[in-house]
Design a protein around this motif. Structure first.
Motif, PDB file in Angstrom:
ATOM      1  N   SER A   1       0.722  -1.063   0.102  1.00 55.89           N
ATOM      2  CA  SER A   1       0.006   0.010  -0.077  1.00 55.89           C
ATOM      3  C   SER A   1       0.818   1.313  -0.009  1.00 55.89           C
ATOM      4  O   SER A   1       0.798   2.156  -0.666  1.00 55.89           O
ATOM      5  CB  SER A   1      -0.732  -0.197   1.105  1.00 55.89           C
ATOM      6  OG  SER A   1      -1.832  -0.971   1.004  1.00 55.89           O
TER       7      SER A   1
ATOM      8  N   ILE B   1       0.565   4.469  -2.316  1.00 49.86           N
ATOM      9  CA  ILE B   1       0.077   6.030  -1.528  1.00 49.86           C
ATOM     10  C   ILE B   1       1.255   6.893  -1.617  1.00 49.86           C
ATOM     11  O   ILE B   1       0.852   8.060  -2.071  1.00 49.86           O
ATOM     12  CB  ILE B   1      -0.099   5.724   0.113  1.00 49.86           C
ATOM     13  CG1 ILE B   1      -1.424   4.826   0.134  1.00 49.86           C
ATOM     14  CG2 ILE B   1      -0.450   7.174   0.706  1.00 49.86           C
ATOM     15  CD1 ILE B   1      -1.401   4.340   1.419  1.00 49.86           C
TER      16      ILE B   1
ATOM     17  N   ASP C   1       1.917   9.781  -4.489  1.00 46.81           N
ATOM     18  CA  ASP C   1       1.670  11.295  -4.251  1.00 46.81           C
ATOM     19  C   ASP C   1       2.474  12.280  -4.097  1.00 46.81           C
ATOM     20  O   ASP C   1       2.117  13.405  -4.367  1.00 46.81           O
ATOM     21  CB  ASP C   1       0.150  11.211  -3.451  1.00 46.81           C
ATOM     22  CG  ASP C   1      -0.707  12.325  -3.334  1.00 46.81           C
ATOM     23  OD1 ASP C   1      -1.240  12.782  -4.620  1.00 46.81           O
ATOM     24  OD2 ASP C   1      -1.062  12.953  -2.394  1.00 46.81           O
TER      25      ASP C   1
ATOM     26  N   TRP D   1      -5.254   2.139  -2.284  1.00 48.60           N
ATOM     27  CA  TRP D   1      -4.992   3.132  -2.876  1.00 48.60           C
ATOM     28  C   TRP D   1      -6.044   3.921  -3.769  1.00 48.60           C
ATOM     29  O   TRP D   1      -6.372   4.934  -3.902  1.00 48.60           O
ATOM     30  CB  TRP D   1      -3.860   2.840  -4.024  1.00 48.60           C
ATOM     31  CG  TRP D   1      -3.258   3.916  -4.785  1.00 48.60           C
ATOM     32  CD1 TRP D   1      -2.982   5.266  -4.273  1.00 48.60           C
ATOM     33  CD2 TRP D   1      -3.247   4.240  -6.405  1.00 48.60           C
ATOM     34  NE1 TRP D   1      -2.499   6.131  -5.465  1.00 48.60           N
ATOM     35  CE2 TRP D   1      -2.719   5.277  -6.570  1.00 48.60           C
ATOM     36  CE3 TRP D   1      -3.587   3.283  -7.277  1.00 48.60           C
ATOM     37  CZ2 TRP D   1      -2.496   5.717  -7.897  1.00 48.60           C
ATOM     38  CZ3 TRP D   1      -3.380   3.782  -8.801  1.00 48.60           C
ATOM     39  CH2 TRP D   1      -2.896   4.928  -8.784  1.00 48.60           C
TER      40      TRP D   1
ATOM     41  N   ASN E   1      -8.990   3.827  -2.505  1.00 44.72           N
ATOM     42  CA  ASN E   1      -9.850   4.741  -1.449  1.00 44.72           C
ATOM     43  C   ASN E   1      -8.890   6.090  -1.321  1.00 44.72           C
ATOM     44  O   ASN E   1      -9.482   7.137  -1.036  1.00 44.72           O
ATOM     45  CB  ASN E   1      -9.728   4.073  -0.072  1.00 44.72           C
ATOM     46  CG  ASN E   1     -10.748   2.644   0.037  1.00 44.72           C
ATOM     47  OD1 ASN E   1     -11.691   2.882  -0.983  1.00 44.72           O
ATOM     48  ND2 ASN E   1     -10.499   2.032   0.889  1.00 44.72           N
ATOM     49  N   TYR E   2      -7.566   5.771  -1.428  1.00 40.68           N
ATOM     50  CA  TYR E   2      -6.727   7.184  -1.189  1.00 40.68           C
ATOM     51  C   TYR E   2      -7.036   8.219  -2.183  1.00 40.68           C
ATOM     52  O   TYR E   2      -7.131   9.446  -1.947  1.00 40.68           O
ATOM     53  CB  TYR E   2      -5.489   6.687  -1.038  1.00 40.68           C
ATOM     54  CG  TYR E   2      -4.340   7.842  -0.801  1.00 40.68           C
ATOM     55  CD1 TYR E   2      -4.170   8.128   0.396  1.00 40.68           C
ATOM     56  CD2 TYR E   2      -3.849   8.559  -1.818  1.00 40.68           C
ATOM     57  CE1 TYR E   2      -3.262   9.252   0.773  1.00 40.68           C
ATOM     58  CE2 TYR E   2      -3.005   9.726  -1.697  1.00 40.68           C
ATOM     59  CZ  TYR E   2      -2.395   9.948  -0.234  1.00 40.68           C
ATOM     60  OH  TYR E   2      -1.759  11.128  -0.173  1.00 40.68           O
TER      61      TYR E   2
ATOM     62  N   PRO F   1      -8.001  11.092   0.608  1.00 39.36           N
ATOM     63  CA  PRO F   1      -6.583  10.759   1.062  1.00 39.36           C
ATOM     64  C   PRO F   1      -6.676  10.733   2.645  1.00 39.36           C
ATOM     65  O   PRO F   1      -6.078   9.879   3.150  1.00 39.36           O
ATOM     66  CB  PRO F   1      -5.776  11.985   0.727  1.00 39.36           C
ATOM     67  CG  PRO F   1      -6.300  12.481  -0.635  1.00 39.36           C
ATOM     68  CD  PRO F   1      -7.961  12.234  -0.423  1.00 39.36           C
TER      69      PRO F   1
ATOM     70  N   ALA G   1      -8.440   7.505   3.827  1.00 37.03           N
ATOM     71  CA  ALA G   1      -7.950   6.448   3.718  1.00 37.03           C
ATOM     72  C   ALA G   1      -6.655   6.272   4.125  1.00 37.03           C
ATOM     73  O   ALA G   1      -6.133   4.963   4.944  1.00 37.03           O
ATOM     74  CB  ALA G   1      -7.589   6.447   2.170  1.00 37.03           C
ATOM     75  N   LEU G   2      -5.830   7.061   4.526  1.00 35.36           N
ATOM     76  CA  LEU G   2      -4.480   7.145   5.298  1.00 35.36           C
ATOM     77  C   LEU G   2      -4.996   6.773   6.628  1.00 35.36           C
ATOM     78  O   LEU G   2      -4.270   6.190   7.610  1.00 35.36           O
ATOM     79  CB  LEU G   2      -4.034   8.477   5.097  1.00 35.36           C
ATOM     80  CG  LEU G   2      -2.207   8.517   5.652  1.00 35.36           C
ATOM     81  CD1 LEU G   2      -1.509   7.287   4.767  1.00 35.36           C
ATOM     82  CD2 LEU G   2      -1.470   9.810   5.350  1.00 35.36           C
TER      83      LEU G   2
ATOM     84  N   TYR H   1      -5.564   3.207   7.186  1.00 36.97           N
ATOM     85  CA  TYR H   1      -4.366   2.386   6.962  1.00 36.97           C
ATOM     86  C   TYR H   1      -3.727   2.301   8.091  1.00 36.97           C
ATOM     87  O   TYR H   1      -3.223   1.161   8.607  1.00 36.97           O
ATOM     88  CB  TYR H   1      -3.606   3.079   5.851  1.00 36.97           C
ATOM     89  CG  TYR H   1      -2.282   2.474   5.349  1.00 36.97           C
ATOM     90  CD1 TYR H   1      -1.910   1.569   4.887  1.00 36.97           C
ATOM     91  CD2 TYR H   1      -1.243   3.399   5.764  1.00 36.97           C
ATOM     92  CE1 TYR H   1      -0.609   1.082   4.629  1.00 36.97           C
ATOM     93  CE2 TYR H   1       0.235   3.135   5.895  1.00 36.97           C
ATOM     94  CZ  TYR H   1       0.255   1.766   5.029  1.00 36.97           C
ATOM     95  OH  TYR H   1       1.549   1.379   5.042  1.00 36.97           O
TER      96      TYR H   1
END
Length: 568
Positions: A394, A398, A401, A508, A510-511, A515, A518-519, A522
């Protein structure tokens, strides 16, 4: 600077040898436990001892892999493997029995201890006294793979390179340079193919005997239990292989055809798969190992200050060895230090784009080590690979970005993201091939070396043979499996990469939508360690534990769409 947590049960600065360890194990074995509180204190003391031992072993392994030619470091590792671990195994089994048979174990918090107790019961079912010397022999013998491969190097234009360093030439726009490098690397690997075959044949026999002793028909079925695969079966793995063949291989065939046309070739050869089809030189995201570490810290900090600070702590404490050199074991890893609560990152950087993705991958593991370090028991941090690899894979996606830290040129940034997404897709067939190959190996334990080569070729063929033409290099193709260290050192640890890759794509996805959320999900999943089931951890991350054909199709469609956006 970081330091180990203060010890309560284990004496500080205890020299790790059996004479010093045995009284501690015997005290745990013989200690009366007359309440839930006393049982929990006993579990904490046991955990502290296990953490001390794990960190001692970790450093022996790390130092050995950093310098495979050093006999003293090898002996230090072998001492632990042959003189300490075999003596711990039977008494550790006694401690497991003591826990399960204690009447107060039924009063432990079920929500907190369920996954842990389930694992202890499985370990008790699998334990066999007669397997202790066999498992010791296997562990020592597996390290021969490091010694063989760590000594490999090639000479190109009068200069000696490790295989990792030589692989940089596979990205050269000039085809003759790529071919020369690929043929040199391949010829060097093939020099030791018989050694590696002999080594694997010995490991195969030992592993099969372990399985028979434990009451299994084959090592595959034994390992599914030993790895704690409570959430899926061998049949599910075959469904995964089929889904990848159906949904991913056709996409990669089309991409390979585009590559062939762009390069103006009648067919792609193995040395044509890493060069950038734009005709531009290989991406160079950093200049040295130190530069890679510095830029990775900045990248992670821009994602989230906590994440970046973890790598900064590692740098300040000398917990990296990233440069490739002769005598160093191949590959890369993140090794948790159980007492310190931090990890060590080992890799073989040759200043390539692949080294960037290796660093952010291992960086994901590192964050996992830190964020779960304060869990109450050491066993709560023993992650199943499906969860551990979700963290690392992941992070590969991620972190894209913030990759402008590595690429100040917009076109190079696009190339890097494009290559990363293509690699995500390429990972899945290779995982399916390696996993299916291991299923075949261990359910056909009496096979010959020649039959194994034939099986490998038959298994890899429907997955595209790495999407190249191997005519004239058939020997290289039939021995290609030997470069995968997992097959030698950690058998059956590979399907997890495929499962986690699907999970990482979903994280990702979801991110890209939200963001922050999702983070947050995670990191919340990582913080659980292994205190919940795999399915519950994936749910906490905001994704499904799913590798059906329909799910693979949905995620592949998302990746294709993202690739198209980059190409616009």
């Amino acid at each position: 600077m970081i330091s180990k947590k203060p010890r309560i049960f284990v004496p500080e600065n205890l020299e790790i040898n059996w004479e010093n360890l045995e009284p501690l194990f015997l005290e745990l074995r013989d200690r009366p436990i007359n309440s839930v509180e006393e049982l929990e204190r006993w579990l904490k003391d046991k955990s502290e001892l296990e953490a001390a031992l794990e960190e001692d072993f970790a450093w022996r392994y790390i130092r050995m892999t950093c310098d495979t030619a050093n006999e003293e470091l090898l002996k230090s590792f072998q001492y632990f493997a042959t003189e300490i671990e075999p003596k711990i195994a039977p008494i550790a089994n006694d401690l497991n029995k003591k826990l399960i048979e204690n009447p107060f174990s039924k009063n432990l918090d079920k929500d907190k201890y369920y996954v842990f107790i389930r694992g202890v019961k499985k370990a008790l079912q699998l334990f066999r006294e007669e397997n202790i010397p066999l498992l010791t022999e296997i562990q020592v013998k597996q390290q021969t793979y490091h010694s063989i491969t760590g000594a490999m190097s090639v000479t190109l234009d009068g200069k000696e390179y490790t295989l990792e360093q030589a692989s940089v030439f596979l990205k050269d726009p000039q085809r003759s340079v790529r071919q020369k490098a690929w043929e040199a690397i391949t010829a060097r690997r093939l020099q030791d193919k018989d050694k590696l075959d002999d080594l694997f044949n010995e490991l195969l026999k030992l592993r099969h005997k372990v399985a028979l002793n434990a009451g299994f028909e084959n090592f595959r079925d034994y390992m599914f239990q030993a790895l704690g695969r409570f959430d899926y079966s061998p049949h599910d793995c075959y469904k995964f292989h089929a889904a990848i063949e159906r949904e991913i291989v056709p996409i990669l065939h089309k991409q390979a055809d585009k590559r062939r046309i762009a390069l103006g070739l009648p067919q792609l050869k193995p040395w044509d798969m890493d060069v950038d089809i734009s005709g531009k030189p290989a991406l160079k995201p950093f200049n040295s190992g130190q530069d890679l570490i510095e830029k990775s810290i900045r990248c992670f900090k821009e994602l989230n200050p906590y994440i970046g600070e973890r790598l900064e702590i590692m740098k300040e404490n000398g917990l990296f060895d990233v440069e490739s050199r002769k005598g160093k074991a191949p590959g890369g890893y993140n090794y948790p230090l159980a007492e310190t609560g931090a990890p060590f990152i080992f890799m073989n950087s040759a200043n390539t784009f692949r080294d960037l993705t290796t660093m952010v991958h291992e960086g994901g593991h590192a964050v996992h080590t830190f964020i779960s370090a304060d869990l109450e028991l050491n066993d709560f941090k023993h992650l199943p690979s499906e969860v551990a690899e979700l963290a690392s894979m992941s992070m590969e996606l991620i972190s894209m970005d913030k990759w402008e830290v590595f690429f100040d040129n917009e076109e190079d940034l696009k190339r890097a993201k494009r290559d990363q997404l293509r690699d995500v897709l390429k990972t899945l067939p290779w995982v399916a091939v390696v996993d299916q190959f291991q299923h075949w190996i261990y359910t056909n334990p009496e096979h010959t070396t020649e039959q194994r080569k034939t099986a490998w070729k038959e298994i890899i063929e429907p997955f595209g043979n790495n999407f190249t033409d191997w005519r004239g290099y058939e020997e290289a193709l039939e021995n290609l499996w030997q470069k995968q260290l997992h097959i030698f050192e950690v058998p059956f640890y590979y399907i997890e990469y495929g499962i986690a890759q699907l999970g990482a794509i979903a994280v990702w996805k979801n991110y890209k939508t939200n963001p922050e959320v999702a983070l947050e999900q995670y990191l919340a999943a990582l913080k659980l360690g292994y205190t919940k089931t795999i399915k519950e951890i994936y749910k906490t991350a905001g994704i499904e534990f799913n590798f059906s054909s329909e799910y693979v199709h949905k995620l592949a469609k998302f990746i294709k769409a993202e690739l198209e956006k980059i190409d616009q």
